[in-house]
Each structure stands twice: as C-alpha cells, then as structure tokens.
Design an enzyme around this catalytic site. Structure first.
Site, PDB file in Angstrom:
ATOM      1  N   GLY A  20       0.816  -1.210   0.000  1.00 58.70           N
ATOM      2  CA  GLY A  20       0.000   0.000   0.000  1.00 58.70           C
ATOM      3  C   GLY A  20       0.847   1.256   0.000  1.00 58.70           C
ATOM      4  N   ILE A  62      -1.643  -9.538   0.367  1.00 58.70           N
ATOM      5  CA  ILE A  62      -2.609 -10.558  -0.045  1.00 58.70           C
ATOM      6  C   ILE A  62      -2.238 -11.162  -1.408  1.00 58.70           C
ATOM      7  CG2 ILE A  62      -4.176  -8.814  -1.038  1.00 58.70           C
ATOM      8  CD1 ILE A  62      -5.694 -11.283   1.160  1.00 58.70           C
ATOM      9  N   TYR A  68     -14.774   3.228   8.782  1.00 58.88           N
ATOM     10  CA  TYR A  68     -13.313   3.228   8.968  1.00 58.88           C
ATOM     11  C   TYR A  68     -12.957   3.828  10.331  1.00 58.88           C
ATOM     12  CZ  TYR A  68      -8.450   4.653   7.992  1.00 58.88           C
ATOM     13  OH  TYR A  68      -7.094   4.856   8.031  1.00 58.88           O
TER      14      TYR A  68
HETATM   15  N1  SER Z   1      -5.913   9.109   4.778  1.00 55.57           N
HETATM   16  C1  SER Z   1      -6.949   8.319   5.370  1.00 55.57           C
HETATM   17  C2  SER Z   1      -8.193   8.369   4.593  1.00 55.57           C
HETATM   18  O1  SER Z   1      -8.421   9.367   3.953  1.00 55.57           O
HETATM   19  C3  SER Z   1      -7.218   8.778   6.770  1.00 55.57           C
HETATM   20  O2  SER Z   1      -6.577   7.953   7.653  1.00 55.57           O
HETATM   21  O3  SER Z   1      -8.953   7.462   4.652  1.00 55.57           O
END
Ligand code: SER
Length: 316
Positions: free
Chosen positions: A14, A38, A143
């Site tokens: 990532g 993964i 999130y």
């Molecule tokens: N940069 C991330 C997002 O925008 C925030 O942790 O999801």
C-alpha cells in the site's frame, strides 16, 4: 545496525507499506524485513516476501514461525472511502486482522506490534481546531469506528496482557513513491500527478476543506521513531495524535502555482466531502513530542517543492 529483530510488514504494497518497507530494510537489513500482502508484488524481487491474508490466523502463524518474526507492522486495512462501500468487510478486515495480530503478542509468539490509527477516529462533535489527544470522538465512518475500536483493543491488550503495541493517528499522507488507495485525503497526492501531467485537476473535495496532512518522510520517521522508543516512554497505548501541517485544496493549489504558474483547479465534491467535513482541521500532537520526541520537518511549502522535484525526476 546489528539486530535480533525480525520484522513482518502486513499490507506492505500500500501507500505507506511501500515506503516503510524500503526504510525498514535500510535500517534493519534486507534479511530482517519480510514484506507481505494478499497478492505477490514486485517487492518480492527486492527482498523477503510472503503472501499473507491477515484474516487467516493459521497461515499468518505459519509465516511468523517460518521467519522467527518478532515484530509486526499491521498496515492491511480498508481506508475511509472504500470502507463506506463495503462496511461489513471493512469491519471484518480492520478489526479481526488486528485481533489476530494482538493475540500473537498475547501468546508471546511476537514481541512488538505497530498498528496505524487515523484522524478518522474523530467525528463531527470533536473540536476541529488543534484537536486534543483526549476529547469527544464519535466517528461517523465505518473506517473511523473500526480505528477507534482498534485503539480500545490495543490499550486493553496492553493493560491486560502487557502487549507492547504502539500506534499513531495518521493525518492524510502525501508521498511521491507510491499511490494512495481509497482514502478521503488522496486528492492531495493526485493533485501533483495531474498538475504535472495536464496542468489542471478536478478536486473531489470543496475548495475550503481544510484537513491535517503529513509528508511521507515525516510519517516514516514517526513510525520507526515510536517503534524504537524505549517502552517506558510510550505512555499512551491507544494511539498518539500526530501532526504535520494543514491545508485546503485551494491553499495547496496556490502553493503548486508557485512551481507551475498555469495550474488550474476545479471542484466537484462527491461523497468523500461528507467524510472530510466530519474530521478535524488541525491536530494537537504535543503528547508525541513530550513522550518520545516527535517533531515534523516538512511544511506545506517544503513538501510541495520536494514532491514536484521528485515527481519530475521520476518521469524523466
Ligand atoms: N488518509 C486516510 C483516509 O483518507 C485517513 O486515515 O482514509
């Protein structure tokens, strides 16, 4: 540096993982850092690599034992915008992935964990300016909910099972070596690529959407810094506020114009606007400074100049 640490980075391909693996390899040595994701990636050509699904606890344990892993950096997660599209899977990955790794430390199979949290733990009722370390949170994205719950689990495992887990609440991360994926702050990376490619950018946030951000070299320094700090210096075992600088799309566009005078920006806010509106605009990171010596180096002007210089060099 001679070391007995063996480090596994989960979610290594990532935006953060790509740069973190390079840095960890130069600090700890190629033979002591295992990248994992993964799917197989080009990172496998540069050093040790394993295909790991963090939700498969047995497979994860096998890799940990095979390499004698002592530390895990758990970066695999769905970010804010992607998580909204698949809330149940985001919860499963972000939460059960963390619990699988915390359990390995509880069983003393590994010694130390790094797990990233985010400004997304804050919500619409949080004070927006200079957001304190301890304040109202009430995140409104899946999130953010998963990161806040994760922070609670980290602190719980530290208090109950003496698990040495360390965490930072990242702001939006900006870097030139790797692409962001699925976040609300991703525009701050895309804008540079489009400025250099076409001289214009259509932004998915409105012009005055100020958010906390950080340049990748500072994020890497903070991450390795908190992991290398003496354990007794880490007083907060949920997650530390971390800050670089804050800007809006309008302000970064203005800064880019100092390098590319004809650059133009237009605004077409989408569903990510609501996420941005729920987050703080600036962060009080003084506890990270006091406890383990955190200090950022880059500001908006320094980051912009460095991004443009490096992206130009990458293309030529
Ligand atoms: N940069 C991330 C997002 O925008 C925030 O942790 O999801």
């Amino acid at each position: 540096m001679p070391t007995t640490d063996k480090i596994l980075v989960i979610g290594s391909s990532g935006q953060l993982g790509t740069e973190l693996v390079q840095n960890l390899r130069s600090v700890y040595g190629l033979e002591n850092v295992i990248a994992s994701d993964i799917k197989m990636t080009d990172q496998a050509k540069e050093g040790l690599f394993e295909v790991v699904d963090v939700l498969n606890a047995a497979g994860l344990l096998e890799v940990i034992k095979k390499h004698g892993v002592t530390q895990v950096y758990l970066l695999a997660a769905l970010l804010s915008a992607t998580a909204e599209k698949n809330p149940k899977f985001a919860w499963d990955l972000n939460m059960n992935g963390l619990l699988n790794v915390l359990d390995l430390a509880k069983e003393k199979i590994i010694q130390k964990i790094y797990w990233p949290s985010s400004i997304a733990v804050f919500g619409p009722n949080t004070p927006k300016q200079n957001t304190p370390q301890f304040t109202i949170m009430e995140p409104s994205t899946v999130y953010g909910i998963s990161k806040q719950a994760g922070e609670r689990w980290c602190e719980y495992y530290f208090n109950k099972y003496a698990v040495d887990v360390r965490s930072l609440r990242y702001p939006g991360l900006i870097g030139w070596k790797s692409a962001p994926g699925g976040g609300t702050t991703d525009y701050a990376v895309h804008i540079f690529h489009e400025a250099l490619k076409s001289g214009s950018y259509e932004c998915f946030l409105s012009e005055n959407s100020t958010l906390p951000m950080m340049y990748m070299p500072d994020a890497i320094k903070a991450t390795i810094g908190i992991m290398q700090a003496d354990a007794d210096k880490i007083k907060i075992r949920s997650s530390y506020n971390l800050a670089g600088f804050s800007f809006s799309p309008k302000e970064i566009a203005h800064e880019i114009r100092n390098h590319i005078p004809d650059f133009t920006i237009t605004y077409k806010p989408d569903s990510r606007q609501q996420i941005a509106d729920s987050w703080p605009q600036s962060i009080d990171a003084s506890r990270a400074g006091q406890d383990w010596g955190w200090k950022p180096e880059f500001d908006l002007a320094g980051m912009t100049a460095d991004m443009i210089r490096n992206l130009k060099g990458k293309k030529s």
